[in-house]
Motif scaffolding. Sequence first.
Motif, PDB file in Angstrom:
ATOM      1  N   UNK A 356      -8.199  -4.948  -5.730  1.00 18.17           N
ATOM      2  CA  UNK A 356      -7.480  -5.829  -5.566  1.00 18.17           C
ATOM      3  C   UNK A 356      -7.810  -7.258  -5.233  1.00 18.17           C
ATOM      4  N   UNK A 357      -8.031  -8.035  -6.002  1.00 14.94           N
ATOM      5  CA  UNK A 357      -8.771  -9.257  -5.691  1.00 14.94           C
ATOM      6  C   UNK A 357      -7.927 -10.368  -5.147  1.00 14.94           C
ATOM      7  N   UNK A 358      -7.967 -10.969  -3.873  1.00 12.34           N
ATOM      8  CA  UNK A 358      -6.893 -11.773  -3.482  1.00 12.34           C
ATOM      9  C   UNK A 358      -5.864 -11.401  -2.396  1.00 12.34           C
ATOM     10  N   UNK A 359      -5.884  -9.955  -1.910  1.00 15.47           N
ATOM     11  CA  UNK A 359      -4.886  -9.094  -1.337  1.00 15.47           C
ATOM     12  C   UNK A 359      -4.467  -9.776  -0.315  1.00 15.47           C
ATOM     13  N   UNK A 360      -3.492  -9.375   0.521  1.00 11.62           N
ATOM     14  CA  UNK A 360      -3.421  -9.939   2.037  1.00 11.62           C
ATOM     15  C   UNK A 360      -3.283  -8.321   1.998  1.00 11.62           C
ATOM     16  N   UNK A 361      -4.203  -8.164   3.381  1.00 12.21           N
ATOM     17  CA  UNK A 361      -4.046  -6.704   3.590  1.00 12.21           C
ATOM     18  C   UNK A 361      -4.330  -6.761   5.330  1.00 12.21           C
ATOM     19  N   UNK A 362      -3.070  -5.652   5.615  1.00 13.91           N
ATOM     20  CA  UNK A 362      -2.536  -6.185   7.230  1.00 13.91           C
ATOM     21  C   UNK A 362      -2.687  -5.225   7.991  1.00 13.91           C
TER      22      UNK A 362
END
Length: 644
Positions: A356-362
């Motif tokens: 998941x290249x560049x995924x926003x994980x929060x």
Amino acid sequence: MSPLGVQLHVQDRHVVMENGIVRVTLSNPDGIVTGIEYNGIDNLLEVLNEEFNRGYWDLVWSEAGSTGTTGTFTRIIGAYFSVIVENEEQVEISFTTTWDSSLKGNAPLNIDKRFILLRGCSGFYSYAIYEHLEGWPDFNMPETRIAFKLRKDKFHYMAMADNRQRIMPMPDDRLPPRGQPLAYPEAVLLVDPINPDLRGEVDDKYQYSCENKDNRVHGWICFDPPVGFWQITPSDEFRSGGPLKQNLTSHVGPTTLAMFLSAHYAGEDMVTKIRNNEAWKKVFGPVFIYLNSTIFDEDDPLLLWEDAKLQMMVEVQSWPYSFPASDDFPTFEQRGNISGRLLIQDWYLSEDYIAADGAYVGLAPPGDVGSWQRESKGYQFWSIADEDGYFSINNVRAGDYNLYAWVPGFIGDYKYEVAISVTSGCEIDVGDLVYEPPRDGPTLWEIGIPDRSAQEFYVPDPNPKYVNRLFVNHPDRFRQYGLWERYAELYPDDDLVFTIGVSDFTQDWFFAQVNRKIDENTYQATTWQIKFQLDQVDQTGAYKLRIALASATVSELQVRINDPKANPPQFTSGVIGKDNTIARHGIHGLYWLFNIDVPNALLLQGDNTIYLTQANATGPFQGILYDYIRLEAPSVDPNNRHKN
């Protein structure tokens, strides 16, 4: 750097903090910043304004049951002043107000405003603690922020990004007869500005809005003497709505804002609503007001922006700050860290997992999938995964969270089903997480890029009468005023038709499906067509139409298949959205994803047409911004899956 220690002077009506570099004066006990002395300028704030209208915290609130995003505007006025820390290294002072049930007209909150000055520091910090006690009345809070009104005779150049900075109009230019109001009060045509170079341009504060993730530093430059006034926000943790939420920055005034809560680009979904006698407490900030100047008069004053960006990086790397004295602001040691890896499983694209290249994980308060974009009560902590999908979310406040993610290039939202409890000093590794984006069958065709934005679509040139020259030949060309009126000019009689395999979405798909203006008071719903061919119709099951929206404003999306008059339509969204993104030049608001079954009986061998109608047509700003559209063939046997 000055060798002088920090000094505090408490007077009857004012409190003064100084360190040999900057001198900050606040009203006592109100806690309004009335003066900032720096680099030979006796006050950077607008001396022509009343003291209460220079540098202040404010909020907008309404009683429970109120609807919409408006309410009572209230400057936060302290009732009691106290000294929290006073030594040569640091002064921290507090201005508190306590809610009194016998007094009408104030939000049911205790508020503690804090201001900090450090030795050798070219600027000062501010934060506040808002508290609602159990048993107090329910209420709504659409907005809270810090505002600074700078001297209009000094500050004329504004900067909030490398490619978004310019000489700004004067506040007088926005008033008749120099300015002509346009379709809403924030937008003004400069017909006779004090600076003739600006004649014919549009000024609108929403043209300078910014996503939280990029909203780190903005402010103003005075050229004589060269001085910069910058608002630096080192963390998003206390802002609402996640990394893509857009907020105002600086605008004509000259005004600089630190926005914490707002409903802009989201509508009522983003209004903080305290309900059921709940106890609630939140710390907003600290944010940093940074002042800089050039060493020599002949230095380019625009270098002050470059220096402000460097200082912003220092502040970001120093987060969480070690010096705030409130127990409600946890230190580095009291926080925890989360790490892991996010992988994508989409059998149509690959038999193997995809990083998941560049995924926003929060991390955000517990809720449903995607709830983080409408969340405003708690804290959020976000990171971006590396090219291998690894992520690390650091300096998380103790508490209970869900882990959320979305991945550019893939539709939908991910939520880790295991609740995460962060404790002081914890190190949590969640391991490999797998996101399966919505997928039934092979992709037959697609329009756009799934990135939660309409930016890749066709954005027209503005009407020459309504140009902000900053955005000519600019990647943010969508920020020009009046683009919604260009649709009817491009499609005066018939609506947009997009042919799969022939049309190009960067040129042939208008960025917003808006209403057609018939006359000053009449608007017409629009119906767009997607034409495509099927060599044969698969009889094994239903097809799937996936429509991701980047924004909706009081809109109803209706979908029909091969029959433009089908009643009822194959799908309707109902009336959705209050983003107001079209009027506010935002290119996206809240994200919506609709997964629509298309029975094979509705499709034809050969030519087919999908009709997309935005059916709500009472004004110019209703409309839909598409993110991405995809048609999938019926699902296939998992044992025989392969990309067509």
